[in-house]
Design an enzyme around this catalytic site. Structure first.
Site, PDB file in Angstrom:
ATOM      1  N   ARG A 122       1.042  -1.248   0.115  1.00 45.60           N
ATOM      2  CA  ARG A 122       0.002  -0.420  -0.358  1.00 45.60           C
ATOM      3  C   ARG A 122       0.991   1.039   0.274  1.00 45.60           C
ATOM      4  O   ARG A 122       0.508   2.332  -0.445  1.00 45.60           O
ATOM      5  CB  ARG A 122      -0.974   0.426   1.704  1.00 45.60           C
ATOM      6  CG  ARG A 122      -0.522  -0.232   2.535  1.00 45.60           C
ATOM      7  CD  ARG A 122      -0.827  -0.940   3.764  1.00 45.60           C
ATOM      8  NE  ARG A 122       0.118  -0.327   5.205  1.00 45.60           N
ATOM      9  CZ  ARG A 122       0.986  -1.656   5.564  1.00 45.60           C
ATOM     10  NH1 ARG A 122       1.226  -3.111   4.285  1.00 45.60           N
ATOM     11  NH2 ARG A 122       1.900  -1.218   6.294  1.00 45.60           N
ATOM     12  N   CYS A 154      -3.280 -14.041  33.022  1.00 47.02           N
ATOM     13  CA  CYS A 154      -3.274 -15.213  33.298  1.00 47.02           C
ATOM     14  C   CYS A 154      -3.669 -16.018  32.051  1.00 47.02           C
ATOM     15  O   CYS A 154      -4.101 -16.770  31.692  1.00 47.02           O
ATOM     16  CB  CYS A 154      -4.928 -15.690  34.674  1.00 47.02           C
ATOM     17  SG  CYS A 154      -5.604 -14.756  34.175  1.00 47.02           S
TER      18      CYS A 154
END
Length: 800
Positions: free
Chosen positions: A259, A376
């Site tokens: 791009r 976690c």
């Protein structure tokens, strides 16, 4: 309810936060017990389009972009038909500034309108049709960029069947971009230059302003390349007095090429700003550019100094992060310079105009921060492939970059390193030392077979032993303290993997891991490693010890935890023991031993980086029953590639450059400017005028965040206080940075009254004012005559 496990899509209805219904009779199905994984499947949609002949007569609903112009599309629908008839009859476009041609367009428009039954326009806007006629012949770069982005995305939709196509007609105008003062037809005459089309719409006076503009473009990536192309074609900074400064401290990578179209294969590794400026100069040789490879931030204010900012006409942001945007916003606010802001994300784009004294600044409103997956979840309870890839990237950096770098830091200066670890004295320092010791002791590799052994044991640790420990600590029937099942959605119960040399994905993981491990130790990589048979033979030599889960192992389940390291009162003792072991290890190392940290590089397909990350993520996904991904998808997520496509980038920059006409013309009001949000996938276009800044008032004075009070001629503290008193303000505190220069409560501060404020800054605040700085800023706390606190603007004191 096992009857639902046939993979057939089912329509969902009545979706609620914790439940939904399906459009199906389930009375004869088995009872629903718990759990289950639902995946959203977008169903194809059939859309019918009218032929052009029919659609012209019956256009249906127009796609709106600006609700302040909701009556505009029907007018433009007929205006373009009138233009076609004009060209058909006269064989040419209307001439810019020709009243005769404009009247002809109006006449044709009226005839078409009169012959309509239901779609007739009730009030004909003659002024709008004159603008339409005058500009009909011109092709303008910003409009071409903007429409090119939209049409380009529609082509992709037609080819791919992805995203919703634009249904029939979309009309767009930016009449408010025209100069605020009426144009003299003579000002629209061609000058036999490459800008004649633009001159025929905006006039030669505005063209002159464009050419003499001093512009600062910050960033030279996807947006920056588009902006440079647009500005070059518009003639911005192409005059004798004009100058375009572009800065970007980044270099060109392979993934940019999809791009960032000013770059080519052979530019990989070169500075973005330099290459982009050279490419733009090929588009327009008169473009006056200065390309810098410097990040604009507080540390580079000696380069981007007061004189630099004061000489600018406009700043164009082409950045990819919020912090950099906020810094540039503050600079523009301080020096009262217009800032044209834009950003893209996949098929979405937005633009924001920050205009001195007219609009609020960029930092006045903030998007909420993106939600990060709890630590976690990433480490023990992943439930999508993003979690697996985040973990894989973290493990890659820990094993191959951070730990080898820590090893080198220790070996370079053992005493200083040991002192730093002791001073830290926490769980993180303990874990760092543990990893360094492993690299230099029991996990140190001397041969390539050692690297294969390490990789094989890693596999067992990651995908078997850790899972066995987790399911031992939290069995499948475990419950929480309130009695609900521990393994409730979104948690997935994991299964350990059984290693097999017959599984090619297992071997590919071991190959990538052992090769990269060898690189960190500088061990030559044998050619046979790429042979599955020979690699399998080497792997079969590794003895894998049996694993026995341990009791009372703490596994973090708190979603608010910020570290997986668990602290202990014995951390300081353990750190000392580890340092003693390290000292012994160091004596046994070869002279000059060092490790080679590996920095993650996503764009080199031969370096095995993405092979290892994809392998780590997919094996972990297999543990948890999460769908695996190919290397390309893994690269997209783990490489943190922000989805960017040329279409939305072209549209965003086209819209910004339409606003640039208004900024450089200088006479436009707030209601003339437009902020835009667009989503080419839907498609959706939403344009609105910017929000004005908040106004503060005191007596007959008013000010906004844009105002900065300036006091010249190097005043004394007494003169500053008197200057404020003349405004009805009693200053009780004056500070420079974190240092208090004056407080009315301190008697000794009255001794400073006749000192120059600049001397107080140097003597009291111990500030070193650099030679390029001609002023400094103080924060003053004031009260009015009724002892009410008044928030006043920042005060700039000029001392030279």
């Amino acid at each position: 309810m096992t009857e639902l496990n046939d993979g057939k899509p089912r329509k969902v209805k009545n979706a609620r936060p914790y439940s939904f219904s399906i459009d199906e009779d389930t009375t004869n199905y088995s009872a629903y017990e718990k759990g289950g994984i639902v995946t959203q499947v977008k169903q194809p949609k059939i859309i019918n389009f009218k032929p052009l002949r029919e659609a012209l007569k019956d256009p249906g609903d127009f796609l709106l972009s600006d609700f302040s112009k909701f009556d505009r599309p029907p007018v433009l629908h007929l205006a373009f038909q009138a233009l076609d008839k004009f060209i058909q009859e006269l064989g040419r476009f209307p001439v810019a500034g020709s009243e005769e041609d404009a009247q002809k367009i109006i006449s044709l428009f009226t005839n078409i309108n009169d012959n309509l039954a239901d779609e007739r326009v009730e009030e004909i806007d003659h002024k709008l049709l004159c603008h339409f006629a005058f500009g009909a012949r011109a092709v303008l770069n910003p409009m071409a960029a903007m429409f090119g982005g939209i049409v380009g995305q529609e082509v992709v939709k037609a080819c791919s069947g992805k995203f919703h196509p634009l249904l029939q007609f979309f009309y767009f105008d930016s009449v408010e971009s025209l100069p605020s003062e009426p144009l003299d037809p003579r000002d629209l005459q061609p000058l036999n230059s490459r800008y004649d089309a633009q001159i025929s719409v905006f006039g030669s006076k505005l063209q002159k302003k464009l050419e003499e503009a001093k512009v600062f473009v910050v960033g030279s990536g996807a947006l920056g390349c588009e902006f440079l192309k647009n500005l070059a074609l518009m003639g911005v900074s192409c005059g004798n007095q004009g100058k375009l400064t572009i800065t970007d401290d980044d270099v060109i990578e392979k993934s940019n090429l999809s791009r960032q179209f000013l770059f080519r294969d052979w530019n990989i590794g070169q500075a973005k700003s330099t290459v982009a400026a050279s490419a733009a100069a090929l588009i327009n040789p008169h473009l006056n550019t200065e390309a810098l490879q410097i990040r604009a931030n507080p540390e580079t204010e000696n380069v981007f100094n007061d004189t630099f900012w004061e000489n600018l006409n406009v700043v164009v942001n082409a950045l990819d992060n919020v912090n950099a945007r906020l810094y540039i916003d503050q600079r523009c606010l301080y020096f009262q310079k217009p800032l044209l802001e834009s950003g893209t994300l996949g098929a979405k784009c937005n633009t924001q105009m920050v205009i001195p004294h007219l609009t609020e600044n960029y930092g006045a409103s903030r998007d909420p921060p993106e939600k990060q997956a709890p630590m976690c979840t990433v480490h023990s309870f992943p439930h999508n492939i993003d979690h697996c890839l985040t973990w894989a990237r973290s493990e890659f950096e820990g094993l191959l970059e951070k730990t080898p770098a820590e090893v080198n830091a220790y070996l370079t200066s053992p005493t200083e390193y040991a002192s730093a670890m002791k001073n830290a004295g926490d769980a993180q320092a303990r874990d760092n030392l543990d990893r360094v010791l492993e690299c230099l002791d029991k996990e140190r590799c001397e041969t390539f077979q050692d690297c294969i052994t390490w990789a094989r044991l890693r596999f067992e640790d990651y995908f078997a032993d850790r899972v066995k420990q987790l399911t031992f600590t939290f069995p499948e029937n475990a419950t929480t303290s309130n009695g609900t099942p521990f393994w409730s959605a979104p948690k997935r119960f994991p299964r350990p993997l059984q290693f097999s040399v017959d599984d090619l994905s297992h071997l590919q993981f071991l190959m990538a891991a052992s090769i990269l491990r060898a690189e960190t130790y500088g061990i030559p990589i044998p050619d046979w490693v790429k042979s599955p048979v020979k690699l399998a033979d080497a792997v079969n030599k590794v003895i894998v010890p049996d694993f026995q889960p341990k009791e009372n192992v703490k596994i973090e389940t708190d979603e608010k935890a910020t570290s997986m390291s668990t602290g202990s009162i014995d951390d300081a003792v353990v750190i000392n023991e580890l340092l003693q072991k390290l000292e012994k290890c160091q004596k046994q190392l070869p002279t000059g031993f060092k490790m080679n940290p590996i920095q993650f590089e996503k764009d080199d397909d031969t370096n095995f980086h993405m092979d290892l990350i994809a392998g780590l993520a997919n094996m972990r996904a297999r543990n948890y029953g999460i769908p695996e991904v190919d290397k390309l998808k893994a690269k997209f997520i783990a490489g943190r590639i922000i989805p960017a496509i040329a279409t939305s980038t072209a549209m965003a920059t086209g819209l910004v450059c339409l606003e640039l006409y208004k900024v450089l013309d200088g006479g436009h009001k707030l209601e003339d400017y437009r902020n835009t949000f667009a989503n080419l996938a839907l498609p959706l276009f939403s344009m609105a005028e910017p929000v004005p800044p908040k106004v503060f008032k005191h007596q007959d004075m008013s000010w906004t965040v844009w105002d900065r009070w300036i006091l010249r001629d190097n005043p004394t503290l007494r003169q500053l206080l008197q200057w404020l008193q003349d405004k009805g303000l009693n200053a009780y505190s004056i500070s420079y940075g974190s240092c208090l220069l004056f407080n009315s409560m301190f008697p000794r501060h009255k001794e400073r009254m006749d000192k120059k404020v600049v001397d107080l800054v140097r003597d009291v605040a111990k500030a070193e004012l650099p030679p390029y700085r001609q002023h400094f800023d103080v924060v003053v706390a004031c009260e009015d005559e009724d002892d009410n606190d008044i928030d006043i603007p920042q005060i700039s004191i000029y001392f030279s």
